[in-house]
Design a protein around this motif. Structure first.
Motif, mmCIF file in Angstrom:
data_model
loop_
_atom_site.group_PDB
_atom_site.id
_atom_site.type_symbol
_atom_site.label_atom_id
_atom_site.label_comp_id
_atom_site.label_asym_id
_atom_site.label_seq_id
_atom_site.Cartn_x
_atom_site.Cartn_y
_atom_site.Cartn_z
ATOM 1 N N GLY A 42 0.772 -1.237 0.000
ATOM 2 C CA GLY A 42 0.000 0.000 0.000
ATOM 3 C C GLY A 42 0.801 1.284 0.000
ATOM 4 N N ARG A 43 2.119 1.197 -0.097
ATOM 5 C CA ARG A 43 2.915 2.421 -0.166
ATOM 6 C C ARG A 43 2.620 3.132 -1.478
ATOM 7 N NH1 ARG A 43 8.363 -0.553 1.942
ATOM 8 N NH2 ARG A 43 7.378 -2.162 0.649
ATOM 9 N N GLU A 44 2.211 4.377 -1.381
ATOM 10 C CA GLU A 44 1.718 5.103 -2.538
ATOM 11 C C GLU A 44 2.828 5.495 -3.509
ATOM 12 O OE1 GLU A 44 -0.622 8.420 -1.355
ATOM 13 O OE2 GLU A 44 -2.103 7.221 -0.266
ATOM 14 N N ASP A 45 2.428 5.537 -4.767
ATOM 15 C CA ASP A 45 3.288 6.033 -5.844
ATOM 16 C C ASP A 45 4.618 5.276 -5.926
ATOM 17 O OD1 ASP A 45 3.356 7.678 -8.020
ATOM 18 O OD2 ASP A 45 4.287 9.366 -6.987
ATOM 19 N N ARG A 46 4.527 3.978 -5.701
ATOM 20 C CA ARG A 46 5.733 3.150 -5.724
ATOM 21 C C ARG A 46 5.503 1.933 -6.618
ATOM 22 N NH1 ARG A 46 9.573 0.941 -0.780
ATOM 23 N NH2 ARG A 46 9.898 -1.171 -1.580
ATOM 24 N N ILE A 47 6.492 1.638 -7.454
ATOM 25 C CA ILE A 47 6.451 0.469 -8.326
ATOM 26 C C ILE A 47 7.596 -0.467 -7.924
ATOM 27 C CG2 ILE A 47 6.662 -0.376 -10.704
ATOM 28 C CD1 ILE A 47 5.535 2.297 -11.648
ATOM 29 N N ASN A 48 7.278 -1.738 -7.752
ATOM 30 C CA ASN A 48 8.264 -2.728 -7.350
ATOM 31 C C ASN A 48 8.508 -3.748 -8.453
ATOM 32 O OD1 ASN A 48 8.482 -1.584 -4.798
ATOM 33 N ND2 ASN A 48 7.021 -2.992 -3.860
ATOM 34 N N PHE A 49 9.660 -4.378 -8.373
ATOM 35 C CA PHE A 49 9.945 -5.547 -9.197
ATOM 36 C C PHE A 49 10.734 -6.504 -8.322
ATOM 37 C CE2 PHE A 49 12.387 -8.213 -12.030
ATOM 38 C CZ PHE A 49 11.461 -8.546 -12.996
ATOM 39 N N GLY A 50 10.082 -7.567 -7.903
ATOM 40 C CA GLY A 50 10.724 -8.502 -6.987
ATOM 41 C C GLY A 50 10.119 -9.883 -7.111
ATOM 42 N N GLY A 51 10.508 -10.739 -6.175
ATOM 43 C CA GLY A 51 10.002 -12.103 -6.168
ATOM 44 C C GLY A 51 10.969 -13.091 -6.773
ATOM 45 N N ILE A 52 10.820 -14.343 -6.391
ATOM 46 C CA ILE A 52 11.717 -15.407 -6.840
ATOM 47 C C ILE A 52 11.424 -15.794 -8.286
ATOM 48 C CG2 ILE A 52 12.329 -17.834 -6.503
ATOM 49 C CD1 ILE A 52 11.955 -17.383 -3.503
ATOM 50 N N HIS A 53 12.461 -15.772 -9.113
ATOM 51 C CA HIS A 53 12.363 -16.202 -10.508
ATOM 52 C C HIS A 53 13.273 -17.409 -10.685
ATOM 53 C CE1 HIS A 53 10.960 -12.050 -10.637
ATOM 54 N NE2 HIS A 53 10.428 -12.296 -11.814
ATOM 55 N N LYS A 54 12.652 -18.597 -10.842
ATOM 56 C CA LYS A 54 13.421 -19.819 -11.056
ATOM 57 C C LYS A 54 13.325 -20.257 -12.511
ATOM 58 C CE LYS A 54 13.388 -21.874 -6.435
ATOM 59 N NZ LYS A 54 13.143 -23.113 -5.651
ATOM 60 N N GLN B 172 23.512 -25.418 -11.139
ATOM 61 C CA GLN B 172 22.617 -25.165 -10.014
ATOM 62 C C GLN B 172 21.474 -24.235 -10.405
ATOM 63 O OE1 GLN B 172 22.792 -26.741 -6.829
ATOM 64 N NE2 GLN B 172 24.011 -27.953 -8.254
ATOM 65 N N MET B 173 21.747 -23.327 -11.323
ATOM 66 C CA MET B 173 20.678 -22.456 -11.813
ATOM 67 C C MET B 173 19.687 -23.246 -12.661
ATOM 68 S SD MET B 173 20.954 -18.854 -13.887
ATOM 69 C CE MET B 173 21.268 -17.961 -12.359
ATOM 70 N N SER B 174 20.184 -24.167 -13.467
ATOM 71 C CA SER B 174 19.313 -24.917 -14.371
ATOM 72 C C SER B 174 18.311 -25.787 -13.619
ATOM 73 C CB SER B 174 20.149 -25.779 -15.322
ATOM 74 O OG SER B 174 20.777 -26.853 -14.636
ATOM 75 N N ILE B 175 18.680 -26.244 -12.408
ATOM 76 C CA ILE B 175 17.756 -27.085 -11.630
ATOM 77 C C ILE B 175 17.002 -26.290 -10.570
ATOM 78 C CG2 ILE B 175 19.092 -29.174 -12.035
ATOM 79 C CD1 ILE B 175 20.326 -28.913 -9.305
ATOM 80 N N GLY B 176 17.185 -24.984 -10.556
ATOM 81 C CA GLY B 176 16.387 -24.134 -9.677
ATOM 82 C C GLY B 176 16.970 -23.851 -8.313
ATOM 83 N N ASN B 177 18.166 -24.376 -8.019
ATOM 84 C CA ASN B 177 18.757 -24.108 -6.705
ATOM 85 C C ASN B 177 19.284 -22.684 -6.592
ATOM 86 O OD1 ASN B 177 18.175 -26.675 -5.878
ATOM 87 N ND2 ASN B 177 20.223 -27.492 -6.220
ATOM 88 N N ILE B 178 19.774 -22.128 -7.689
ATOM 89 C CA ILE B 178 20.116 -20.708 -7.753
ATOM 90 C C ILE B 178 18.989 -19.999 -8.488
ATOM 91 C CG2 ILE B 178 21.709 -18.987 -8.725
ATOM 92 C CD1 ILE B 178 23.970 -20.952 -8.342
ATOM 93 N N TYR B 179 18.546 -18.894 -7.945
ATOM 94 C CA TYR B 179 17.418 -18.184 -8.543
ATOM 95 C C TYR B 179 17.646 -16.676 -8.472
ATOM 96 C CZ TYR B 179 16.207 -18.131 -3.556
ATOM 97 O OH TYR B 179 16.247 -17.990 -2.187
#
Length: 437
Positions: free
Chosen positions: A278-290, A387-394
């Protein structure tokens, strides 16, 4: 030149270890010098740039890595070899050394142009980052001394001679971490570039506080932190549970895609989302990408292009880690060349230290550091990609834009992360050490 004189020359240039290879007849200026059947040597020799050379046939593709190399002459002086470089062949994989005679004022051409077995090549890294080399004939006094020397370690195709100032770096590191562990709660702090102690009150001050205790100043370059060791702090709830923590491995910025071409603000406006708290006038880009999984918040999917998961080899030197949108557009990408350069500079010897944060009665932030540390030695970039290919590194970014509709302020934070239980998969040698014993 004898072994004592050669050691003194290396020591005087701030070297810590000497790597010695017995050369085969094929190790010469025409065929290049074989440096190993993986990219392991890149963890030792400082490289300033990596570039890829594409070819129609992937078998002919290669990376070229620039190094600052000088020969030590019989007179003890240094002679720059300006065209020296490492050639990385991902097909095999293997690394070869080339260009080491071209335009050098006093090169060891007599020894390095012929097919003579059992010559010895001595290589070390000076404090300045320059790689120093010396070669000797198989029947020399130096060669005879070398063969009568006992060695405690090897690194790939090299025998390793430990020089005095580097021999006890591991013990010194453990001693310092034991001292810090015994301090108990330490008030949150950080060092500036002049080693002045400053307050640190943000939630990510655990690493800064540990670095301040070790005397490590913030730097903008990718080099090991403490006596050749990269120091990584990670937060835990209990020192008895160090295997479930999340560790940030590195934070490289994308080298391609819309993020790079149009800028972070354009990227956020197209693929970011309104702050969920709910913080106003703020755009985020986050979250786990595997790998291979579309993120629900950003609607982007991470993919590895140019890496064969079955063989664990790079198939395309123009390969990259990419974030794809639903139309297949590359929104952000990290070239293998850029990631390879970043990874190998910092992670050959890494120490992972658990910490617990606390806020005291006076509302001051403080940290305590655990006694069970993780040491990893000897890595390879292809282990990282596996490790990235199997999702351990993200990919787990923390990118944001505040005052998005008025005076936008952007904060960049691209993070590649891993759970501590998978750290062992990134190193050839792993230890969990109780520093109190």
């Amino acid at each position: 030149m004898n072994l004592g004189n050669l050691k003194s020359l290396f020591i005087n240039n701030g070297c810590g270890k000497i790597y010695v290879k017995k050369l085969s007849p094929n190790d010469n200026s025409k065929n290049q010098i074989y440096f190993g059947g993986n990219f392991d040597i890149l963890n030792i020799l400082p490289i300033s740039e990596i570039r890829n050379e594409e070819a129609g046939d992937w078998n002919k593709e290669r990376f070229k890595a620039s190094i600052d190399f000088s020969w030590i002459g019989e007179d003890g002086k240094l002679y720059l070899a300006p065209y020296a470089q490492l050639i990385l062949y991902p097909k095999y994989p293997e690394v070869r050394f080339s260009g080491f005679l071209a335009k050098c004022q006093n090169p060891p051409s007599e020894l390095m142009t012929q097919r003579l077995a059992d010559r010895l090549l001595f290589v070390s890294v000076a404090k300045s980052g320059m790689v120093l080399g010396f070669v000797t004939a198989p029947d020399s006094e130096l060669a005879n001394e070398f063969y009568s020397t006992k060695f405690v370690s090897e690194h790939g195709v090299f025998k390793v001679i430990e020089l005095p100032q580097a021999a006890n770096n591991k013990e010194k590191l453990i001693s310092e971490l034991l001292r810090i562990h015994r301090l108990g709660w330490i008030k949150s702090k950080r060092l500036d570039g002049k080693k002045r102690i400053l307050p640190c009150e943000s939630s990510n001050c655990g690493g800064y506080t540990l670095e301040a205790e070790l005397g490590i100043t913030p730097n903008g370059y990718s080099e090991p932190d403490f006596m050749g060791w990269e120091i990584k702090q990670f937060g835990v709830k209990s020192f008895l549970k160090v295997n479930s923590a999340v560790i940030t491995l590195m934070t490289p910025e994308p080298t391609d895609g819309l993020y790079k071409s149009d800028g972070v603000e354009a990227f956020l406006r197209k693929y970011g989302y309104v702050d969920k708290t709910g913080r106003e006038d703020r755009i985020n880009f986050g979250g786990i990408h595997k790998m291979g999984i579309r993120n629900r918040s950003t609607n982007l999917e991470m993919q590895l292009i140019g890496f064969d998961t079955d063989s664990g080899k790079i198939r395309n030197t123009n390969g990259r880690v990419v974030l794809l949108d639903v139309k297949g557009n590359e929104t952000a990408a990290w070239s293998f060349a850029s990631l390879l350069l970043h990874w190998t500079k910092k992670h050959n010897q890494a120490c992972y230290v658990p910490s617990i944060p606390n806020i005291d009665v006076d509302k001051n932030r403080q940290y305590k550091y655990g006694n069970n540390i993780i040491l990893g030695v000897g890595t390879d970039f292809q282990l990282f990609l596996e490790q990235m290919s199997i999702g351990n590194i993200y990919y787990d970014p923390g990118i944001k834009m505040e005052n998005a509709s008025t005076n936008p302020t952007v904060k960049r934070r691209s993070q590649f992360r891993i759970k501590s239980q998978y750290i062992v998969n990134l190193y050839k040698t792993n230890e969990i050490i109780d520093i109190t014993k």
